[in-house]
Motif scaffolding. Structure first.
Motif, PDB file in Angstrom:
ATOM      1  N   SER A   6       2.034   8.331  10.652  1.00  0.00           N
ATOM      2  CA  SER A   6       0.730   9.109  10.816  1.00  0.00           C
ATOM      3  C   SER A   6       0.516  10.140   9.654  1.00  0.00           C
ATOM      4  CB  SER A   6       0.650   9.825  12.169  1.00  0.00           C
ATOM      5  OG  SER A   6      -0.637  10.574  12.244  1.00  0.00           O
ATOM      6  N   THR A   7       1.351  10.881   9.370  1.00  0.00           N
ATOM      7  CA  THR A   7       1.432  11.810   8.130  1.00  0.00           C
ATOM      8  C   THR A   7       1.151  10.813   6.783  1.00  0.00           C
ATOM      9  OG1 THR A   7       2.690  13.369   8.989  1.00  0.00           O
ATOM     10  CG2 THR A   7       2.275  13.454   6.644  1.00  0.00           C
ATOM     11  N   SER A   8       1.897   9.744   6.482  1.00  0.00           N
ATOM     12  CA  SER A   8       1.744   8.876   5.720  1.00  0.00           C
ATOM     13  C   SER A   8       0.209   8.324   5.646  1.00  0.00           C
ATOM     14  CB  SER A   8       2.626   7.674   5.724  1.00  0.00           C
ATOM     15  OG  SER A   8       3.823   8.160   5.492  1.00  0.00           O
ATOM     16  N   VAL A   9      -0.410   8.029   6.514  1.00  0.00           N
ATOM     17  CA  VAL A   9      -1.785   7.612   6.492  1.00  0.00           C
ATOM     18  C   VAL A   9      -2.625   8.610   6.049  1.00  0.00           C
ATOM     19  CG1 VAL A   9      -3.711   6.590   7.863  1.00  0.00           C
ATOM     20  CG2 VAL A   9      -1.338   5.573   8.177  1.00  0.00           C
ATOM     21  N   ARG A  14      -6.182  11.221   1.624  1.00  0.00           N
ATOM     22  CA  ARG A  14      -6.188  12.489   0.803  1.00  0.00           C
ATOM     23  C   ARG A  14      -6.243  11.802  -0.475  1.00  0.00           C
ATOM     24  NH1 ARG A  14      -3.123  14.976   4.525  1.00  0.00           N
ATOM     25  NH2 ARG A  14      -1.155  14.938   3.313  1.00  0.00           N
ATOM     26  N   GLN A  15      -5.175  10.954  -0.924  1.00  0.00           N
ATOM     27  CA  GLN A  15      -5.247  10.280  -2.123  1.00  0.00           C
ATOM     28  C   GLN A  15      -6.311   9.616  -2.729  1.00  0.00           C
ATOM     29  OE1 GLN A  15      -1.589   8.308  -2.438  1.00  0.00           O
ATOM     30  NE2 GLN A  15      -0.360  10.038  -3.391  1.00  0.00           N
ATOM     31  N   TYR A  38      -1.292   5.643  -5.318  1.00  0.00           N
ATOM     32  CA  TYR A  38      -2.201   5.430  -4.151  1.00  0.00           C
ATOM     33  C   TYR A  38      -1.989   3.890  -3.673  1.00  0.00           C
ATOM     34  CZ  TYR A  38      -6.610   4.016  -1.611  1.00  0.00           C
ATOM     35  OH  TYR A  38      -7.304   3.664  -0.504  1.00  0.00           O
ATOM     36  N   LEU A  39      -1.885   2.911  -4.729  1.00  0.00           N
ATOM     37  CA  LEU A  39      -1.466   1.851  -4.282  1.00  0.00           C
ATOM     38  C   LEU A  39      -0.168   1.591  -3.611  1.00  0.00           C
ATOM     39  CD1 LEU A  39      -3.235  -0.330  -7.336  1.00  0.00           C
ATOM     40  CD2 LEU A  39      -3.939  -0.064  -4.805  1.00  0.00           C
ATOM     41  N   HIS A  40       0.713   2.446  -4.420  1.00  0.00           N
ATOM     42  CA  HIS A  40       2.307   2.470  -3.911  1.00  0.00           C
ATOM     43  C   HIS A  40       2.074   3.017  -2.457  1.00  0.00           C
ATOM     44  CE1 HIS A  40       6.512   2.602  -3.590  1.00  0.00           C
ATOM     45  NE2 HIS A  40       6.364   4.145  -3.458  1.00  0.00           N
ATOM     46  N   ALA A  41       1.574   4.059  -2.020  1.00  0.00           N
ATOM     47  CA  ALA A  41       1.420   4.731  -0.912  1.00  0.00           C
ATOM     48  C   ALA A  41       0.579   3.566   0.062  1.00  0.00           C
ATOM     49  CB  ALA A  41       0.273   5.978  -0.839  1.00  0.00           C
ATOM     50  N   GLU A  44       3.477   1.200   1.036  1.00  0.00           N
ATOM     51  CA  GLU A  44       4.107   2.134   1.989  1.00  0.00           C
ATOM     52  C   GLU A  44       3.892   1.986   3.490  1.00  0.00           C
ATOM     53  OE1 GLU A  44       5.586   5.806   0.875  1.00  0.00           O
ATOM     54  OE2 GLU A  44       6.814   5.088  -0.841  1.00  0.00           O
ATOM     55  N   VAL A  45       2.710   2.333   3.618  1.00  0.00           N
ATOM     56  CA  VAL A  45       1.820   2.497   4.913  1.00  0.00           C
ATOM     57  C   VAL A  45       1.512   1.175   5.563  1.00  0.00           C
ATOM     58  CG1 VAL A  45      -0.034   3.255   6.016  1.00  0.00           C
ATOM     59  CG2 VAL A  45       0.727   4.671   4.525  1.00  0.00           C
ATOM     60  N   PHE A  46       1.252   0.219   4.905  1.00  0.00           N
ATOM     61  CA  PHE A  46       0.803  -1.011   5.525  1.00  0.00           C
ATOM     62  C   PHE A  46       1.726  -2.298   5.300  1.00  0.00           C
ATOM     63  CE2 PHE A  46      -3.147   1.298   5.157  1.00  0.00           C
ATOM     64  CZ  PHE A  46      -3.569   0.963   6.654  1.00  0.00           C
ATOM     65  N   GLY A  47       2.514  -2.132   4.346  1.00  0.00           N
ATOM     66  CA  GLY A  47       3.518  -3.214   3.797  1.00  0.00           C
ATOM     67  C   GLY A  47       4.509  -3.428   5.124  1.00  0.00           C
ATOM     68  N   SER A  48       4.930  -2.513   5.726  1.00  0.00           N
ATOM     69  CA  SER A  48       5.814  -2.497   6.914  1.00  0.00           C
ATOM     70  C   SER A  48       5.320  -3.048   8.173  1.00  0.00           C
ATOM     71  CB  SER A  48       6.980  -1.366   7.084  1.00  0.00           C
ATOM     72  OG  SER A  48       6.105  -0.317   7.228  1.00  0.00           O
TER      73      SER A  48
END
Length: 102
Positions: A6-9, A14-15, A38-41, A44-48
């Protein structure tokens, strides 16, 4: 969804807000640097996420934000390409004028 994701999202969004702001202001060097993060984040958020998992509201908002950024960049690209075509046509016309006037 656990608190870490949730924090990652939230961080992703914010990014995305910062990226949109930089793009609108024409700060392209800074925007390009932030876009990599941003693309890396985003990955991370949606790739898993497992295939077919239902997204929560915050995740859907983050994807909508990505879509807005993607659409904005695409529109700016089209406008830049149109301007380049106009410059190219003007250059050819100027060249033909000089050739025929000389």
């Amino acid at each position: 969804m656990n608190e870490v994701n949730s924090t990652s999202v939230s961080a992703l969004m914010r990014q995305g807000d910062q990226l949109q702001s930089l793009l609108v202001q024409g700060e392209l060097v800074a925007a390009e640097q932030l876009a990599e993060l941003y693309l890396h984040a985003l990955e991370e958020v949606f790739g898993s996420l497992p295939w077919g998992e239902t997204l929560n509201v915050e995740q859907r908002q983050a994807l909508m934000q990505f879509q807005l950024i993607y659409d904005w960049v695409g529109q700016e690209k089209q406008q830049a390409e149109a301007q380049l075509r106009q410059f190219s046509q003007a250059g050819r016309a100027s060249g033909l004028y000089k050739l025929n006037a000389g």
